[in-house]
Design a protein around this motif. Structure first.
Motif, short mmCIF file in Angstrom:
data_model
loop_
_atom_site.label_atom_id
_atom_site.label_comp_id
_atom_site.label_asym_id
_atom_site.label_seq_id
_atom_site.Cartn_x
_atom_site.Cartn_y
_atom_site.Cartn_z
N THR A 121 7.31 89.00 -19.87
CA THR A 121 7.89 88.32 -21.21
C THR A 121 9.46 88.35 -21.26
O THR A 121 9.93 87.88 -22.32
N GLU A 176 4.98 90.39 -28.09
CA GLU A 176 5.69 89.96 -29.23
C GLU A 176 5.33 91.21 -30.39
O GLU A 176 6.41 91.61 -30.98
N ARG A 208 8.38 93.67 -32.00
CA ARG A 208 8.70 93.73 -33.33
C ARG A 208 8.93 95.43 -33.77
O ARG A 208 9.43 95.76 -34.27
#
Length: 128
Positions: free
Chosen positions: A97, A68, A72
């Motif tokens: 993911t 994550e 980002r």
């Protein structure tokens, strides 16, 4: 320009960070560098505080962030975020993911220990 280099503090991480510094100095000349040691047990809090300013690049060498975090940074910084990691496990974790970007893994490009078509332990498998 400012360059933040997140690196794993071992021989290949330190070498990769030095190569990035040398290449960017050759290309851009006046660059300010900040080296940030990064281990596998947790992420540096600065990763969550980073915001694009048009003058900063982020390079991650020989390490992986949480998926994550990687997503980002890639979305926020675009081409000013560069991730280089030769560990096949990093690529596999990213694929698990459902990540949209496709990082390259140098282990897919090499044949270590003179064994054509294989990757050495612990990630032993046939190359395509």
């Amino acid at each position: 320009m400012k360059v933040l280099i997140f690196y794993h503090p071992d021989a290949d991480g330190i070498t990769a960070a030095a190569i990035v510094r040398h290449a960017l100095q050759q290309r851009y000349g006046d660059v300010r560098f900040e080296y940030i040691r990064h281990g596998y047990l947790g992420e540096d809090r600065r990763l969550q505080e980073l915001r694009p300013d048009g003058h900063t690049q982020i390079w991650a060498v020989d390490i992986s962030f949480r998926p994550e975090t990687t997503r980002r940074l890639q979305c926020a910084f675009g081409p000013d975020f560069v991730w280089i990691d030769h560990h096949i496990s990093a690529l596999e974790a990213w694929r698990d993911t459902g990540g949209r970007i496709r990082p390259a893994s140098a282990t897919r490009l090499t044949r270590p220990h003179g064994s054509p078509g294989t990757i050495s332990s612990p990630h032993r498998r046939r190359l395509p």
